[in-house]
Write an enzyme that holds these catalytic residues in place. Structure first.
Site, PDB file in Angstrom:
ATOM      1  N   THR A  20       0.775  -1.181  -0.006  1.00  0.00           N
ATOM      2  CA  THR A  20       0.068   0.064  -0.029  1.00  0.00           C
ATOM      3  C   THR A  20       1.006   1.400   0.033  1.00  0.00           C
ATOM      4  OG1 THR A  20      -1.785  -1.001   1.226  1.00  0.00           O
ATOM      5  CG2 THR A  20      -1.819   1.336   1.314  1.00  0.00           C
ATOM      6  N   THR A  99       1.581  -4.309   4.340  1.00  0.00           N
ATOM      7  CA  THR A  99       1.220  -4.483   5.735  1.00  0.00           C
ATOM      8  C   THR A  99       0.820  -6.106   5.932  1.00  0.00           C
ATOM      9  OG1 THR A  99      -0.914  -3.799   5.547  1.00  0.00           O
ATOM     10  CG2 THR A  99       0.866  -2.432   6.376  1.00  0.00           C
ATOM     11  N   ASP A 100       0.010  -6.438   4.908  1.00  0.00           N
ATOM     12  CA  ASP A 100      -0.806  -7.693   5.189  1.00  0.00           C
ATOM     13  C   ASP A 100       0.170  -8.882   5.446  1.00  0.00           C
ATOM     14  OD1 ASP A 100      -2.998  -6.625   4.383  1.00  0.00           O
ATOM     15  OD2 ASP A 100      -3.006  -7.274   2.517  1.00  0.00           O
TER      16      ASP A 100
HETATM   17  N1  ASP Z   1      -2.901  -5.426   0.731  1.00  0.00           N
HETATM   18  C1  ASP Z   1      -1.569  -4.440   0.995  1.00  0.00           C
HETATM   19  C2  ASP Z   1      -0.390  -5.319   0.936  1.00  0.00           C
HETATM   20  O1  ASP Z   1      -0.055  -5.821   2.035  1.00  0.00           O
HETATM   21  C3  ASP Z   1      -2.019  -3.739   2.342  1.00  0.00           C
HETATM   22  C4  ASP Z   1      -0.881  -2.784   2.842  1.00  0.00           C
HETATM   23  O2  ASP Z   1       0.131  -2.605   2.377  1.00  0.00           O
HETATM   24  O3  ASP Z   1      -1.467  -2.228   3.778  1.00  0.00           O
HETATM   25  O4  ASP Z   1       0.428  -5.076   0.393  1.00  0.00           O
END
Ligand code: ASP
Length: 327
Positions: A20, A99-100
């Site tokens: 993200t 983050t995932d």
């Molecule tokens: N789906 C995204 C990822 O993990 C979520 C994020 O980065 O917050 O790349």
């Protein structure tokens, strides 16, 4: 892309993997309808000043949504970290990441590198196109940690907190302060470029031998599945996996992590199936599905436990064990 450098400067190398933090949406007000992994890591560094006496270099290692992370990307990232950390003038490495699955990559890198210099993963909960993105401050904070003398080990920096690779978990679906360290609490905080440390940097007793296989070596990752114990659980998935093994499929299951209730307890029907799997030669590990705490072993346990590791981290530990490279 690697910037040209003056030889007298020490470097922080920033490796980009997507997420993200590198995401873009059609409108600045949209913080959820974006596509991750659109902006290059070099662009993410635009406007960010290096701490005094340090120079920043950027390298794009991957460009993906971390929900789609693969072990081959972990390996590539570990190799690039090892390469840069071995350079005498590199003070530390920062990794921009989604983050995932951030906690999985952090745990993998700590197990494989056990670095004596800092490797700092950072992220964002809002895309780069947001009216108020959280990524730039997180990157600045991560660079400050990587530049901190005596910092070492793999950490995650998000919303001003520094988390250890061992303890960090994504704990919120939406808020910028999305990570927690459970009972252990954060390693420290970053405040206006200064680190306020609360406890020791992460340290592993030993390093996995995974990288000793050599730069070009392809890895045969053992298949390890996670199965959750819950009310009404059955052994059906375990039995299907055992049937597949008996049929000689190309990638038979080699390990099972049971996401167990409470102090490592497992529904009796699923436990019976897991014991059948263990008898058939599948490595079985119980990890608690509780957000905090660890499994306290009991003398009559028939299935091994993963202590304080979450199911996703226990899975990585078991994969490394099955490859024969566990720390
Ligand atoms: N789906 C995204 C990822 O993990 C979520 C994020 O980065 O917050 O790349």
């Amino acid at each position: 892309m690697v910037n040209s450098l003056s030889p007298s400067l020490r470097r922080i190398v920033v490796l980009g993997t997507g997420g993200t933090i590198a995401g873009r949406a059609a409108s600045g007000g949209d913080n959820i309808g974006y596509t991750a992994g659109q902006v290059s890591v070099a662009d993410l560094l635009g406007g960010i000043e290096a701490p005094e006496g340090l120079e920043l270099a950027a390298e794009q290692v991957a460009q993906l949504d971390s929900k789609d992370m693969e072990p081959d990307v972990w390996l590539q990232l570990a190799r690039r970290c090892a390469f840069w950390l071995a350079e005498a003038d590199v003070a530390g490495v920062v990794i921009t990441h989604g983050t995932d699955t951030l906690e999985e990559t952090a745990f993998f890198l700590q197990a494989v590198l056990a670095p004596g210099k800092p490797v700092v993963l950072t992220c964002a909960m809002r895309p780069a196109s947001s009216l108020s993105p959280d990524g730039p401050q997180n990157v600045r904070d991560a660079i400050a940690v990587a530049a901190t003398p005596a910092a070492r080990g793999v950490t995650v920096v998000c919303a001003g907190a520094i988390h250890s690779a061992f303890d960090v978990q994504k704990a919120h679906t939406y808020r910028p302060d999305a990570f927690a360290s459970g009972d252990a609490g954060p390693v420290g905080y970053v405040e206006e470029g200064a680190v306020r440390r609360m406890r020791d940097w992460p340290e592993s007793p030993a390093r996995s031998k995974l990288l000793e296989a050599g730069e070009g070596a392809a890895m045969q990752w053992p298949r390890v599945e996670i199965i959750t114990s819950h009310a009404g659980a059955t052994g059906a998935i375990v039995d299907l996996l055992l049937q597949e093994r008996a049929m000689g499929v190309a990638e038979p299951v080699r390990g099972l992590v049971l996401a167990a209730t409470g102090n490592g307890t497992v529904h009796h029907v699923l436990e019976a199936a897991a014991l059948r799997a263990q008898d058939a030669g599948v490595a079985v590990l119980r990890a608690t599905r509780c957000a905090s705490g660890r499994i306290l072993p009991r003398p009559d346990d028939k299935l091994r436990d993963a202590g304080a590791l979450t199911p996703v981290k226990a899975r990585i530990a078991l994969m490394l064990e099955l490859i024969g490279t566990a720390a």
